[in-house]
Structure formats: structure tokens, C-alpha cells
Design an enzyme around this catalytic site. Structure first.
Site, PDB file in Angstrom:
ATOM      1  N   CYS A 336       0.849  -1.209   0.054  1.00 15.06           N
ATOM      2  CA  CYS A 336       0.114  -0.072  -0.122  1.00 15.06           C
ATOM      3  C   CYS A 336       0.824   1.149  -0.120  1.00 15.06           C
ATOM      4  CB  CYS A 336      -0.903  -0.031   1.163  1.00 15.06           C
ATOM      5  SG  CYS A 336      -2.334   1.064   0.842  1.00 15.06           S
ATOM      6  N   HIS A 433      -3.723  -5.201   1.249  1.00 14.57           N
ATOM      7  CA  HIS A 433      -3.526  -5.886   2.611  1.00 14.57           C
ATOM      8  C   HIS A 433      -3.971  -7.171   2.754  1.00 14.57           C
ATOM      9  CE1 HIS A 433      -2.637  -1.669   3.951  1.00 14.57           C
ATOM     10  NE2 HIS A 433      -3.549  -1.364   3.223  1.00 14.57           N
TER      11      HIS A 433
END
Length: 492
Positions: A336, A433
Site C-alpha cells: 500500500c 493488505h
């Protein structure tokens, strides 16, 4: 099954263990044949989760929903605050960001009335479907300067007419003053909702607290319904990253040393829970350039303010250590915000994160990122590299990263989209994630660093289920459940 009133676990202060107790009661009610659901009107956390329908809530409520055996929903956490700096937060309402606000504007502004209205409506929707609602307070319930603006604690308990149990942490000291002071500051209509006191994190022989229990009951006028011993062997995902810098912060011989870069605004640290439990791995968090450069694998994690954290690691020498480790053939990956940092540049033309409109990245991956006003929040099924084994994860980010040269995606989603960037076996980045919750990814990541094999992949889902059951049993052994059920079933 008889309809129970809602129950709230409220605190004398922050970090007294309310989330832990809430999670345990979610599992207890499920075990006892009820259909419970968690609720926290407002949460402040950088550790969030994507709901199945593509919205965002605090991780704690997602964990509690899991303990209930439910898919999570935004009604369980209608307001989420994600700090972007020491004085400001992104406000997420019913799973979608509605803007950034300073702490002063948020807590002092008129918008709290609208947020409270939304929170009450979310609770009402849950209450119509589930039995009982297990509510969690936030911080202290007796912050007098904020009480009339508080949308999480006793105002919400009054709306729900919930049974409230006051949780105090004996481990931090000052228990009598904090519990009695909290009770003394409550107005009569709130005080009548308090049905009991729970003492958390007790160390030693609980019989030594018999006189203390009597004193508290006489002072407060309600029973102490539980004295919960401190346990280190029950694992429930934590909401906050406090103390990560003290977690296994030394290199370990004979293991694959994995350094997670300790960012000031680190988010979603639960990405590393499964990797940390792999017997081949020693995982630690650090912002020490020397330790990072010595690690076998370096992970740049998610960040709530990528540009600010990028500036920080450039200033403290960590960025230089990461680049040098990469040049030396160490494995460097980014997730991310960490993926965004590894690219050539990050642009913020809409001032999503702040006033800095452009910042050079680490230049490790040939990608550039433009931060967007729209937020991606979704669960995803994907295929890692060329593997045919399906993997699961979720995305929560504001930004689009594109290759500056030839595309080389790391993953292919089940819907056919290409995701992330694969430079080589030692270097890649992704927005997903939970990618390291998948055994095929962990095995591939460790392949170059160890010949050791694991007999079977770590089953994280089964592990979490066992922990919820262990927590429920622990609470049953030390809380007067007969009293609590008697209150919940009693018609006022």
C-alpha cells in the site's frame, strides 16, 4: 431465544481492555445461542478493514464481527477517524471518507449532531436484526469538557438503554480513584445504567483483592462482577500499534530476519501477523537504519500519510538504508503506502494528504503514484505471480500507481485486473493488505533465504477461532455471567 437488552463495556480511560472484553462477550453470546453483533459509534484507528460490500470500518469491529460469526458492516462502526497528523484526522462516515478535519474542528464543530444522528440510525438498524448488541465505549466516559459532544459513550448508551459495565485497568495503578471518580461524575440518568464494574489485567492471587472489591462496591453502589487475570497467551488482533518498536527489536541468528519499517503513521500492522508466526521467521519493527540494513527482508508497510512518512524516512536515514539494502541484493517489498514510496514519485494534486504536491520516491520500482480524492475499499481474490492457488486480501487506499515503463504486474485479480509491480523475486510492491496471510506468498518470499520447510501452512483462521473460544472461556471463569444475564433479561 429471549430478546436481551444491549450491553456496553465502557472505560475509566483509554487502553483498559474494552475491545478485548467486547470480543470475548461477542463469542460468549454466540456460544450461548444468541445472534449478537458488535457496535462502536466512533472509533479512532489507523488499523481498518474493508467490508464485503466495499466500505471501511475499524479493525476492532471487524474482529468482533468475526467472533460473532458475522460478516462485518459499516453499521458496526459508523464513524471512523483515521489520524493523518497529530492534530487532524480523515473522517470516514458509513464506510466512506467525507473529508479531513482538525481535532478542534471535529470535537468542537456542529457536525457532531449529524454524526450522532447517523450513529443512532446505524445502531437502530443493527438492533432490529441482532440480539444482543455488544457495544464498546471509547476512552473515558467522564470527560466533562467533551461529554455533550460525545457520540460513543453514555449518550449512545442512553439511546440504546443499554446495561453498562465500567472497565478499569488495575495494572496501570490508581484503580480506586479512576473507578470512583468516573462514577461520581456521572449524572443520575447515566449512573442508573451502570450495572457493575469489571477489573481487568489483575496479576497475582485475586483473593488479595477481596477487601478492595468490597470497598469499591460500597463506594460506587454497584457490584464488582469480575476480576480478570492478566493473560499473555490469548491472542486477539490489536487495534493500535502502540509498542511495536519494542516488539522483537533485535536480530535473531538462525532465522530469516524480517524488518518492518516503523513509520510514524503506520497503518494495518496486522498485515504481518501470519508472517510473524512462521517458525522460519524473526520479525521486528524498527526505524533504526543499521538494523534495517542488516535484515534479510525489509517491508515498507502501509501509511495513512504516505508523503509525510516518506519525508520522515528520508530525514532519519531509513530511506538510504532501504535503497542500499536493495542494491546489496536484500529483499525489499512494499504494501500500500510502502508500495507508493518505492516508486519514482508521489503526486498529490488535490492536497489529499497535505500541502506537498509532489515528492520523489525511493526510485526502487519503476512506478509513479497520483493520490486521488476517491478511496478504494474492497475485499479481493487474486492470484500471486504465476501461481494457480487463489489468494485473499483487501484494498484500502487513495491513489493510483502506474508503471513508467513496461508493465510487470505482481498479481492478477479474480476479475482479470493486473495489480502491483513485480521487479524480481527480491523486490515487489502491492496495494493488497493481507497478501502475507497467504501461504503461497510467504513461501515464495522466504524461498531465497532459507531451505527450511514447514510441515503445514499456518491456519490463521483456525487459530483466531481457537483464540476467541479461549477468550470466552477465560471471561466465563472470572465474570459473574449469571448476574449479567439476569440484568439483561430483566425488564426495566
Amino acid at each position: 431465544m429471549q430478546q436481551l437488552r444491549s450491553i456496553m463495556f465502557a472505560g475509566t480511560a483509554s487502553d483498559v481492555g474494552k475491545s478485548f472484553i467486547n470480543t470475548g462477550f461477542c463469542r460468549i453470546f454466540k456460544q450461548d445461542g444468541y445472534h449478537p453483533a458488535p457496535f462502536k459509534a466512533q472509533n479512532m484507528s489507523l488499523n481498518s478493514y474493508a467490508t464485503p460490500d466495499g466500505f471501511e470500518i475499524g479493525r476492532a469491529q471487524a474482529v468482533q464481527a468475526e467472533a460473532c460469526g458475522l460478516p462485518c458492516s459499516t453499521d458496526m462502526n459508523p464513524v471512523l477517524l483515521k489520524p493523518t497528523s497529530d492534530k487532524a484526522s480523515q473522517v470516514v462516515l458509513l464506510g466512506k471518507p467525507v473529508g479531513n478535519q482538525s481535532a478542534y474542528d471535529y470535537f468542537m464543530g456542529n457536525n457532531k449532531q449529524e454524526l450522532f444522528k447517523e450513529a443512532k440510525a446505524a445502531y437502530d438498524r443493527l438492533q432490529a436484526k441482532y440480539n444482543p448488541i455488544v457495544m464498546e465505549g471509547a476512552g473515558s466516559i467522564s470527560e466533562l469538557n467533551l461529554k455533550h459532544r460525545d457520540i460513543t459513550n453514555m449518550r449512545m448508551a442512553l439511546h440504546a438503554q443499554a446495561d453498562v459495565y465500567l472497565v478499569g485497568d488495575i495494572d496501570r495503578g490508581g484503580l480506586f480513584a479512576s473507578v470512583y471518580g468516573t462514577m461520581a461524575l456521572l449524572p443520575p440518568e447515566e449512573k442508573q445504567l451502570i450495572k457493575g464494574i469489571i477489573i481487568n489485567k489483575f496479576r497475582g492471587d485475586a483473593r488479595l483483592f477481596d477487601s478492595g472489591k468490597t470497598i469499591l462496591e460500597e463506594l460506587c453502589g454497584v457490584p464488582v462482577v469480575g476480576i480478570i487475570p492478566y493473560r499473555k497467551d490469548i491472542y486477539v488482533e490489536e487495534e493500535d500499534s502502540v509498542g511495536l518498536e519494542h516488539k522483537h527489536n533485535k536480530l535473531a541468528p538462525g532465522k530469516v530476519n524480517v524488518a518492518v519499517v516503523l513509520l510514524n503513521r503506520l497503518s494495518n500492522f496486522t498485515d504481518f501477523n501470519v508472517l510473524e508466526r512462521d517458525g522460519r521467521v524473526h520479525l521486528f519493527y524498527s526505524n533504526n537504519p543499521a538494523d534495517i540494513e542488516k535484515a534479510d527482508i525489509i517491508i515498507l508497510p502501509g501509511s495513512k500519510n504516505t508523503i509525510a512518512d516518506l519525508i520522515d524516512i528520508k530525514n532519519n536515514g531509513v530511506a538510504k538504508a532501504i535503497v542500499q539494502a536493495h542494491k546489496s541484493g536484500k529483499t525489499v517489498i512494499g504494501i500500500c503506502g510502502g508500495y507508493q514510496m518505492m516508486g519514482s514519485s508521489i503526486e498529490d494534486p488535490h492536497h489529499v494528504e497535505g500541502t506537498v504536491e509532489s515528492m520523489p520516491g525511493l526510485g526502487i520500482l519503476p512506478v509513479k503514484t497520483v493520490l486521488t480524492e476517491q478511496k478504494t475499499t474492497e475485499q479481493c481474490r487474486f492470484y500471486y505471480r504465476k501461481n494457480a492457488v487463489p489468494c485473499n486480501g483487501y484494498e484500502i487506499h487513495m491513489g493510483i500507481s502506474t508503471a513508467t515503463g513496461t508493465e510487470s504486474p505482481l498479481n492478477r485479480t479474480a476479475t482479470g485486473n493486473r495489480e502491483g509491480y513485480f521487479l524480481d523475486a527480491h523486490c515487489w510492491g502491492t496495494y493488497i493488505h493481507g497478501i502475507l496471510d497467504n501461504a503461497v506468498v510467504i513461501d515464495d518470499l522466504l524461498e531465497a533465504h532459507t531451505t527450511q520447510q514447514v510441515s503445514a501452512p499456518f491456519d490463521y483462521s483456525a487459530f483466531k477461532e481457537a483464540q476467541y473460544d479461549k477468550l470466552a472461556q477465560h471471561l466465563r471463569e472470572h465474570i459473574d455471567m449469571e448476574y449479567i444475564y439476569g440484568q439483561l433479561k430483566n425488564n426495566r
